[in-house]
Design a protein around this motif. Structure first.
Motif, PDB file in Angstrom:
ATOM      1  N   LEU A   1       0.827  -1.206   0.000  1.00 27.25           N
ATOM      2  CA  LEU A   1       0.000   0.000   0.000  1.00 27.25           C
ATOM      3  C   LEU A   1       0.862   1.256   0.000  1.00 27.25           C
ATOM      4  CD1 LEU A   1      -2.890  -1.085   2.407  1.00 27.25           C
ATOM      5  CD2 LEU A   1      -2.990  -0.794  -0.083  1.00 27.25           C
ATOM      6  N   GLY A   2       2.043   1.177   0.610  1.00 25.46           N
ATOM      7  CA  GLY A   2       2.992   2.294   0.555  1.00 25.46           C
ATOM      8  C   GLY A   2       3.458   2.555  -0.870  1.00 25.46           C
ATOM      9  N   ILE A   3       3.755   1.482  -1.598  1.00 28.53           N
ATOM     10  CA  ILE A   3       4.121   1.622  -3.012  1.00 28.53           C
ATOM     11  C   ILE A   3       2.941   2.223  -3.775  1.00 28.53           C
ATOM     12  CG2 ILE A   3       4.679   0.372  -5.131  1.00 28.53           C
ATOM     13  CD1 ILE A   3       6.213  -1.657  -3.358  1.00 28.53           C
ATOM     14  N   GLY A   4       1.745   1.737  -3.483  1.00 34.37           N
ATOM     15  CA  GLY A   4       0.551   2.267  -4.135  1.00 34.37           C
ATOM     16  C   GLY A   4       0.360   3.751  -3.867  1.00 34.37           C
ATOM     17  N   ALA A   5       0.633   4.181  -2.648  1.00 27.76           N
ATOM     18  CA  ALA A   5       0.510   5.606  -2.310  1.00 27.76           C
ATOM     19  C   ALA A   5       1.512   6.437  -3.110  1.00 27.76           C
ATOM     20  CB  ALA A   5       0.727   5.809  -0.819  1.00 27.76           C
ATOM     21  N   MET A   6       2.730   5.934  -3.265  1.00 32.88           N
ATOM     22  CA  MET A   6       3.729   6.661  -4.060  1.00 32.88           C
ATOM     23  C   MET A   6       3.301   6.745  -5.528  1.00 32.88           C
ATOM     24  SD  MET A   6       7.474   5.638  -2.524  1.00 32.88           S
ATOM     25  CE  MET A   6       7.368   3.913  -2.943  1.00 32.88           C
ATOM     26  N   ILE A   7       2.717   5.671  -6.035  1.00 32.25           N
ATOM     27  CA  ILE A   7       2.242   5.674  -7.422  1.00 32.25           C
ATOM     28  C   ILE A   7       1.114   6.684  -7.596  1.00 32.25           C
ATOM     29  CG2 ILE A   7       1.027   4.295  -9.160  1.00 32.25           C
ATOM     30  CD1 ILE A   7       2.679   1.882  -8.151  1.00 32.25           C
ATOM     31  N   ILE A   8       0.202   6.730  -6.650  1.00 27.50           N
ATOM     32  CA  ILE A   8      -0.905   7.687  -6.725  1.00 27.50           C
ATOM     33  C   ILE A   8      -0.389   9.123  -6.709  1.00 27.50           C
ATOM     34  CG2 ILE A   8      -2.882   8.618  -5.440  1.00 27.50           C
ATOM     35  CD1 ILE A   8      -3.538   5.665  -4.703  1.00 27.50           C
ATOM     36  N   VAL A   9       0.592   9.402  -5.839  1.00 25.35           N
ATOM     37  CA  VAL A   9       1.175  10.744  -5.794  1.00 25.35           C
ATOM     38  C   VAL A   9       1.819  11.086  -7.139  1.00 25.35           C
ATOM     39  CG1 VAL A   9       3.041  12.122  -4.760  1.00 25.35           C
ATOM     40  CG2 VAL A   9       1.505  10.813  -3.286  1.00 25.35           C
ATOM     41  N   SER A  10       2.595  10.166  -7.679  1.00 20.38           N
ATOM     42  CA  SER A  10       3.272  10.413  -8.954  1.00 20.38           C
ATOM     43  C   SER A  10       2.281  10.621 -10.094  1.00 20.38           C
ATOM     44  CB  SER A  10       4.204   9.254  -9.288  1.00 20.38           C
ATOM     45  OG  SER A  10       5.278   9.233  -8.396  1.00 20.38           O
TER      46      SER A  10
END
Length: 144
Positions: free
Chosen positions: A98-107
């Protein structure tokens, strides 16, 4: 749900291989290309690869959804959330994913929504590679 588990598993593994393979190549090989070639050629190579990688967010979404479907068999209100080492490892894996997912959403928000470069652009792939390797290790240890 149990009868769909093998399909989720194969889908999950294929998406993980594609996603982490792309990240690995970007972090390890393309960084060498940038160091050895001039910026113009390195940018051309990067642009060619990035045009082919537009499906990576979708690949990660399928990876996350299939993982969540499989997780629901081992971690739920009936069997508990932190009762066994397996459950603990799976929950940690989920938090990291989910942390990776959050970074993807920000990007993606910066790129498509704000039309600006993401503040994570220089660190997202190395962090994702590190987290991805740790997630794979946790997956293997969880069922050991």
């Amino acid at each position: 749900m149990e009868s769909f588990y093998p399909y989720f598993l194969v889908t999950h593994l294929m998406c993980a291989i594609i996603f982490l393979g792309y990240i690995f190549c970007d972090v390890v090989f393309l960084s060498l290309v940038r160091k050895r070639l001039d910026d113009e050629i390195a940018n051309k190579v990067s642009n060619i690869i990035s045009t082919r990688s537009k499906f990576m967010p979708l690949c990660f979404l399928v990876l996350l959804l299939s993982g969540g479907a499989m997780l629901s068999q081992y971690v739920n209100s009936e069997v508990g959330f932190f009762n066994t080492q397996l459950q603990q490892f799976l929950v940690v894996k989920t938090i990291l994913a989910l942390g990776i997912g959050a970074m993807i959403i920000v990007s993606l928000t910066y790129f498509y929504g704000l039309k600006k470069p993401s503040p994570l652009r220089k660190i997202i792939h190395p962090i994702t590679l590190g987290l991805g390797i740790f997630i794979v290790l946790l997956a293997k240890l969880a069922f050991y």
